[in-house]
Design a protein around this motif. Sequence first.
Motif, short mmCIF file in Angstrom:
data_model
loop_
_atom_site.label_atom_id
_atom_site.label_comp_id
_atom_site.label_asym_id
_atom_site.label_seq_id
_atom_site.Cartn_x
_atom_site.Cartn_y
_atom_site.Cartn_z
N CYS A 357 31.66 25.74 48.00
CA CYS A 357 32.00 26.35 49.28
C CYS A 357 31.15 27.61 49.45
CB CYS A 357 33.48 26.73 49.31
SG CYS A 357 33.90 27.75 50.75
N CYS A 360 33.79 30.90 50.13
CA CYS A 360 34.58 31.53 49.07
C CYS A 360 34.08 31.22 47.67
CB CYS A 360 36.06 31.15 49.18
SG CYS A 360 36.41 29.48 48.61
N TYR A 362 34.33 28.41 46.10
CA TYR A 362 35.14 27.40 45.42
C TYR A 362 34.30 26.21 44.99
CZ TYR A 362 38.57 23.61 44.95
OH TYR A 362 39.30 22.55 44.50
N CYS A 397 36.57 23.05 52.64
CA CYS A 397 36.96 23.69 51.39
C CYS A 397 38.48 23.61 51.23
CB CYS A 397 36.51 25.14 51.35
SG CYS A 397 37.09 26.00 49.88
N ASP A 399 40.19 25.27 49.31
CA ASP A 399 40.74 26.56 48.93
C ASP A 399 40.89 27.49 50.14
OD1 ASP A 399 41.73 27.54 46.51
OD2 ASP A 399 40.14 29.06 46.45
N CYS A 400 39.83 27.61 50.95
CA CYS A 400 39.88 28.56 52.06
C CYS A 400 39.77 27.88 53.43
CB CYS A 400 38.80 29.62 51.92
SG CYS A 400 37.14 29.01 52.30
N SER A 402 37.21 26.63 54.84
CA SER A 402 35.91 26.77 55.49
C SER A 402 35.21 25.42 55.64
CB SER A 402 35.04 27.72 54.67
OG SER A 402 33.70 27.63 55.08
ZN ZN Z 1 36.20 28.06 50.35
#
Ligand code: ZN
Length: 649
Positions: A357, A360, A362, A397, A399-400, A402
């Motif tokens: 990513c 972030c 990731y 992503c 995780d975030c 994006s």
């Molecule tokens: Zn991310």
Amino acid sequence: MSKFAELLFNLPVNKSFTYRNPFGDECTNGMRVKAPFRGRERTGYVLATKDDPPEGTFEIKEITRVLDNEPLFDDTLVSLGEWMSGMYMCSLGEAIAAMLPGGKREHLQDLYDEQTPVPDRFDLHSQQQKPLEEIISCQEGMFYLFGVTGSGKTEVYLRAAEHTLKEGRSVIYLVPEISLTHQVIEIVLQRFGDQVALLHSALTPSQRLSEWMRIRRGQARVVVGARSAVFAPLEDIGLIVIDEEHEGSYKSGRTPRYHARQVAMKRCALQKGRLIMGSATPSLEAYYLMQQGTLTAFTMEKRLSGGELPKIEIVDMRKEERPISRTLELQMRQVLNEGNQIILFLNRRGFSYFFHCHTCGYEMKCRHCSVSLTFHKKKNRMICHYCGFSSAPVQVCSDCGSLDVGYAGFGTEKIEQVVEALFPGRRIERVDADTASKKGALKHTLEQFKNREIDILLGTQMVAKGLNFPGVKLVGIVLADTGLQLPDFRASERTISLMIQVAGRSGRNMEDGKVIVQTLRPDNEAVRFAQKHDIQGFFTRELETRKQLMFPPYTRLFRVVFRGKDPVLTRNTAREFADELQKSLSGAGSILGPADCPIAVVSGNTRFQLILRTTSFSRSHTSLSRTASSFLPRKGIYIEIDVDPVALL
Ligand code: ZN
Ligand code: ADP
Ligand code: ZN
């Protein structure tokens, strides 16, 4: 008629167990049997037979079946097993199990065509003659052929083997655990015909057993094989050869974690035989032993095949957008137009390396292991190379959230696609663990490449070593630093070794072979010394570093790994173990950790490790051995001990 038998099992309990033997003389020392043990029927190894029952009153169980009609091992192998058990801190049963082939009753099979031995074809060069004469003039000793790729080491091994056979003694010839070494196997078969037995992983278990029995009966006096062939049941071993000594596959990744080099040294000492190791890129440990004079070293600097060592050009990939740089592409065109061949080397399977990513940072990792997943385009899956877990590729992503995500790095599959686009109409083949899993496919591809039916061979480790293709003029290392970022003090050593080995495939038979090394770290020491083919220069620097950091060869290491589903329990166990070891050591060595293993989770098991570092090996060994045998791990926690570990991941 012996009524009782002492059995060993492949279990971490260091004692033998008495069983009733209803089979009389059909069951003797050195055979394998089936017998009930802790509620399961297991394979037992008959250590001894006797008439008198053991003392004490307890129930004696009965052997259910005898698996062999001839013994597989004798007292010599048991003695070696006892040494292994002590050295590598495993049970005698585990040591014996590691030595023996696992096959069922043998079937006679033809492994190879009838071969009539072919005599030597050429006169030795002086750089071969000198070591050979010195080696065969000694009855025992340890020697090292430190010679560039193509310097004719193989011929020295073969002549030393011939000489040893003439003396009436036998020979073990070890090659690395990569299927490609079949080139060497063919040469040995040609030279020694049906005196040869093969022991390697490509054989079926019953083929291995059948070869093992030929060796035991004295029908084969030359054994060629990978790591475990070092246990071949030969009598009077006069020579052990370890080709490509630096190869990681000589170290076992399972209990007992033995190193074939260490076992070979032991066997040679016991049998008063000679040991010859050789490589263009020795392990740093071996190099150090050469400097100390423990190994008698011979340097072989001339390439006998005619070609000079290839020129190595470094390309800084930080300035490149594409995985095949402009420089590499131009060189490839030129070589192809001249009608020559190319090997492209890359250390990674799959399409792209990992999901990344940009927002972030990731990385998509395996749910069960802590390693990054690799994208495989043909399967359209993200795959874990450790446990095989796979999942669908993602565009967001996780995780975030994006959308600015991408796939960084590149694997063999990706390069194949790029190369196909750059060179339409050229014959390109890929060789890696994915393509080689089809039986015979690898051999076929290499055959084709040798016959020049393929222009560009693209692959991983498998194309790196032991291969000899006269038509190869250019070797491209697509990304040299894939191994450099690994948290292991041997990362540089492995990287330079691999670069020099791969480079050695180029220009074997021509004057102007070339190597192009693409790298993100052109200033890295391993890369710079590789460019000059100066492994000795690298070793000198690396030895200084190791001395400062107190790493091997200036110290010896032991690694203890704790593995379990419950992270807290696993960590606590590691701490308790470390405390007990600390007490028992009384200053003989120092403990690093316990800490997370760099690969902290595998298949859902957390992994902690401690490293014991020492300059007094035997005192530390004794302490660790005592601690390990008295320590009672909590339920579900497994402890693995590695003496002289080579990988710390
Ligand atoms: Zn991310
Ligand atoms: P190494 O094992 O050191 O990498 P090889 O054994 O592959 O080197 O030898 C390189 C090549 O040189 C082989 O093709 C071999 O047949 C050839 N060769 C070996 N010894 C001689 C010699 N004395 N004269 C001519 N050619 C030789
Ligand atoms: Zn995994």
